[in-house]
Scaffold this motif. Structure first.
Motif, PDB file in Angstrom:
ATOM      1  N   GLU A 209      99.935 -39.346  47.532  1.00 37.31           N
ATOM      2  CA  GLU A 209      99.038 -40.125  46.579  1.00 37.31           C
ATOM      3  C   GLU A 209      98.925 -40.038  45.164  1.00 37.31           C
ATOM      4  OE1 GLU A 209      97.218 -42.543  47.655  1.00 37.31           O
ATOM      5  OE2 GLU A 209      97.710 -42.354  49.867  1.00 37.31           O
ATOM      6  N   PRO A 279     100.574 -42.565  42.522  1.00 33.82           N
ATOM      7  CA  PRO A 279     101.244 -42.475  43.839  1.00 33.82           C
ATOM      8  C   PRO A 279     102.668 -42.870  43.998  1.00 33.82           C
ATOM      9  CG  PRO A 279      99.739 -44.798  43.513  1.00 33.82           C
ATOM     10  CD  PRO A 279      99.634 -43.897  42.279  1.00 33.82           C
ATOM     11  N   LEU A 388      90.014 -43.353  47.927  1.00 34.18           N
ATOM     12  CA  LEU A 388      91.051 -44.499  48.203  1.00 34.18           C
ATOM     13  C   LEU A 388      90.035 -45.762  48.504  1.00 34.18           C
ATOM     14  CD1 LEU A 388      93.865 -44.364  49.004  1.00 34.18           C
ATOM     15  CD2 LEU A 388      93.409 -44.236  51.091  1.00 34.18           C
TER      16      LEU A 388
END
Lengths: 440, 406
Positions: A209, A279, A388
């Motif tokens: 990520e 990411p 996220l």
């Protein structure tokens, strides 16, 4: 497992491989003399030898820092490879702990079962986390795409059958009078694999990520160790917990404050690098360019007007990610040390001094990684829950389409969506209904 | 649920178990897994203590009782910790599996919907913090000289919870996909047991495995064949596999339940439960009354499950036998007269439940995932803008692939 000499005089990390392997050591205990080696507790004692060892450790930790930066520069895959290597070393230390030589002689090949389960767990865990990345890497080649897609589709079944085969193998190797030992080993293997793989899979997920989400938590733990040591060294008076008699409340609180502050500042510094914040969606190793997202765009806060004139700065720019870093810092300073206490308690319970001795002067990898493990899990869960953006339904359905339908079916679906989907769909449904329904 | 360990006698607990037996007969299709959880987890309080090295007493159980009762008195609240972990695990596992259905149940009430939505979003964090709280509590209650016992208990608790909750959550997930997928594997295991017993009784000669001296190869093979036949055709033998044919025709058993309601179910059962007709080839003898047989496609799946139930699931039983031998106990409990405890009955079922879930997820669902179902999802769940967005992204993917191929 390497049986390296444990040296009680100034420890010298000798070879370059040692240095690279030791990269994850908490830098604090590299830089500062281990209190257990001081004669008489935490009080600073002027001694030539101690300052010499301190210098040697500073030297080696600088080398390690260099190694860390090199690996970070090389990229995601290399960091993952390093995580895997450390994991293997940890697992071998822990497997070795409960083995008893006498019983092992009567059970040839039993240790193989441990490593068999290890590789099954690795396949399962990394397969889950990296499946999407794998698909993205092979989209160009049709043959590989189909192969990879079917592997992913049946991934769970494959791993399950491998595990079942392992269990069947275990049962067939049960020997009379050794049942208790074998079951104990079986349970111990499971516990080790669960502990090791949970945190390492979460670490790898975080790495992909954005390296930022791996470096920041790891660094915070190291900072906490260093700061807690310093504060304890100079101001330590009241002991913290019976399990670790060397830790003090002053060290704990001082370390917490230092960690939180440095989390805030460090996030600012690290957030400037695209290499760290972007990411990676596939398994390539090249450069990354991306739009870092709103978290890494600086926001400007003006100071209130009542601040005196002579302060040169009129405002401060803060990356929104720094607030997240605050939470990570809080966790790293208050809760992560319990991982260390747990490991200490475990060592006392089984009356061992260290988990292994691959790192001279510090024991094994598990000794260095105990707090890091707790932190890695938290960082992953924090990231998934608060950072996220929620995977919206479009992504999920797209995922299903790509994974389950063949190329032709995907194109058919595309064409159905192109025209008036509702109208076409209703027509199709009506046709199906009139063609005769199953009535049971 | 407290077992009185102070009574240093044999492993008995009469009070809680009768309560469980009563609960079990209450016939809700959602609770059996849960009740079995509670019963199995009282293993945590069982006499099995893996760390006990001083096995010199005449009766191991008595030593265990006395020793552990002694230790437990020094550690008040230690049992509470076990139950804390139990409820955290339950929250985590059932929250994951039932979250979608919970959402579907409360769609009417706006406030509840928001509340439930938020709860699901932060579900993982909540469970994690509950676990960490338990972890910290454990560390703070560590007492000198009791470290080994406490760590042993901690590990034991984890192992039990993992074993119990994996299989029960998978069972729960299967139930909601259609009671059929819970009933079929369970019945296959039962048939396998009974058939193995009968075949072993009449023909048993060569022993199968040292762990279970009463099992024989004849019983094993006979049972395998019976189970597979039952699974496949359910004609005369295999009573429960007649069920596979019969069951398939009952909507109550085959329809998935999308929410947490308890009323009747109506659905289109899907292509798996629609009979296909096969005409028998001409070379079949004339006296055979049927000219064609109808087979539900699901029976092929049942065949796969039957294969596993007869060959691999018994290893769950062997594992439990070996475990009992290792710790020198006769049975895990004694709630069921003549059979031992619930764990004794469930050992093979646990292995089967996990397999049934994985099989269902890998082979049954993707089969039924066709263009129609995806279109259904798209049209029901996405707004018009989202449909457009999906359309664009799909087009991009297709074009990239065509570009890559050329």
């Amino acid at each position: 497992m390497n049986m390296m000499q444990k040296q009680h005089s100034p420890p010298l990390p000798s070879t370059p491989t040692n240095r690279i392997r030791q990269r994850r050591r908490a830098k604090s205990l590299e830089v500062l003399p281990d209190p257990s080696k001081l004669n008489g507790g935490n009080l600073p004692v002027h001694d030539q030898n101690k300052y010499r060892s301190m210098w040697i450790r500073t030297h080696s930790s600088l080398w390690m820092l260099g190694g860390v930066i090199l690996i970070l520069y090389l990229g995601h895959l290399y960091i993952c490879a390093m995580v895997v290597v450390i994991q293997i070393l940890m697992a071998s230390e822990l497997f070795h702990l409960r083995r008893r030589v006498h019983e092992d002689k009567q059970l040839p090949g039993f240790w193989l079962i441990n490593w068999y389960f290890f590789f099954t767990a690795m396949l399962y865990v990394y397969g889950r986390i990296l499946s999407q990345h794998l698909v993205n890497t092979v989209t160009s080649d049709q043959f590989f795409y189909r192969l990879v897609n079917s592997l992913i589709k049946y991934h769970m079944v494959i791993c399950y059958f491998l595990y079942t085969a392992g269990m069947v193998w275990f049962i067939l190797t049960l020997k009379k009078k050794m049942y208790k030992y074998q079951f104990g080993q079986y349970a111990w293997t499971h516990m080790i694999l669960i502990v090791v793989f949970t945190q390492s899979s979460f670490t790898v997920a975080n790495i992909f990520e954005g390296i930022f989400w791996f470096v920041l938590p790891a660094f915070l733990i190291a900072t906490n160790d260093v700061a807690a040591y310093f504060f304890g060294f100079f101001f330590g008076r009241t002991p913290l917990i019976k399990l670790s008699p060397k830790k003090t409340w002053e060290g704990f609180i001082g370390g917490s404050i230092a960690t939180v502050v440095s989390a805030f500042l460090l996030a600012n510094i690290l957030g400037q690098f695209q290499w760290l914040t972007c990411p990676r969606k596939d398994l390539s190793t090249g450069w990354l360019n991306c739009d870092p997202g709103p978290l890494f765009k600086p926001e400007y806060y003006c100071f209130p007007i009542w601040l005196p004139e002579w302060i040169p700065w009129k405002g401060v720019s803060v990356l929104p990610v720094q607030w997240h870093a605050l939470c990570l810092g809080l966790f790293a300073s208050i809760i992560a040390p319990f991982g260390g206490f747990f490991a200490s308690g475990l060592k006392r319970a089984f009356k061992i001094k260290d988990f292994g001795d691959s790192i001279p002067g510090h024991g094994g990898f598990t000794d260095r990684m105990d707090c890091q493990m707790v932190m890695a899990i938290f960082a992953y869960i924090y990231f998934q829950s608060f950072v996220l953006p929620q995977t919206n339904s479009v992504e999920m359905i797209l995922d299903q389409i790509v994974r389950n339908l063949s190329f032709e079916e995907q194109e058919r679906l595309y064409m159905m969506l192109e025209n008036d989907p509702w109208g076409l769909w209703i027509v199709i449904k009506l046709e199906k209904n009139s063609a005769g329904r199953y009535d049971g | 649920m407290q077992k009185d360990t102070g009574s240093g006698g044999t492993s008995t607990s009469s009070g809680p178990t009768s309560r469980f037996r009563r609960r079990k007969s209450s016939n809700e299709d959602k609770s059996p897994a849960l009740v079995l959880d509670l019963r199995l987890s009282s293993l945590m309080e069982e006499n099995v203590h893996p760390e006990d090295d001083k096995a010199h007493g005449s009766h191991l159980l008595v030593n265990d009782h006395n020793k552990r009762a002694h230790e437990d008195r020094h550690l008040p609240g230690f049992r509470l910790l076990n139950w804390h972990f139990f409820f955290t695990a339950m929250l985590f596992v059932y929250g994951r599996i039932l979250s979608q259905r919970l959402v579907n149940t409360v769609t009417t009430d706006k406030f509840l919907y928001k509340l439930v939505g938020r709860f699901i979003k932060y579900h993982m964090v909540t469970c994690y913090f509950l676990y960490i709280a338990g972890f910290m509590w454990f560390i703070l209650t560590l007492k000198k000289k009791m470290y080994k016992y406490q760590f042993g208990q901690y590990a034991w608790t984890h192992m039990i919870l993992i074993v119990v909750f994996t299989q029960s959550s998978f069972t729960g997930a299967n139930i909601f996909e259609g009671i059929f997928w819970f009933l079929l594997p369970a019945s296959l295991i039962v048939i396998n047991d009974i058939a193995a017993y009968i075949f072993g009784f009449f023909f048993g000669k060569t022993p199968l495995i040292k762990l279970s001296p009463k099992k024989t190869w004849e019983g094993f093979i006979g049972a395998s064949v019976t189970t597979m036949i039952s699974a496949l055709c359910g004609l005369l033998l295999g009573v429960a596999m007649l069920l596979a044919n019969l069951l398939g025709r009952f909507q109550w058993l085959t329809c998935p339940r999308k929410d947490l309601s308890t009323g009747w179910l109506h659905c289109d059962p899907g292509p798996l439960f629609k009979p296909e007709y096969f005409t028998l080839p001409e070379w079949f003898p004339g006296w055979f009354p049927w000219r064609e047989i109808s087979i539900l496609p699901v029976q092929w799946h049942a065949l796969g499950l039957g294969l596993f139930a007869s060959i691999i699931a018994p290893f769950g039983g062997f594992f439990a036998s070996g475990f009992k031998r290792a710790f020198k106990i006769k049975d895990f409990g004694d709630s069921i007269p003549g059979h031992g405890g619930i764990t004794d009955r469930m050992d093979c079922q646990m292995v089967m439940a996990v397999f049934a879930y994985i099989y269902h997820q890998s082979f049954v669902i993707p089969q039924s995932l066709s263009i129609e179902m995806i279109m259904d999802q798209i049209l029901m769940n996405l707004t018009y803008e989202e449909q457009r967005a999906l359309y664009m992204k799909l087009g991009q993917i297709i074009m990239e692939r065509q570009f890559g191929e050329s």
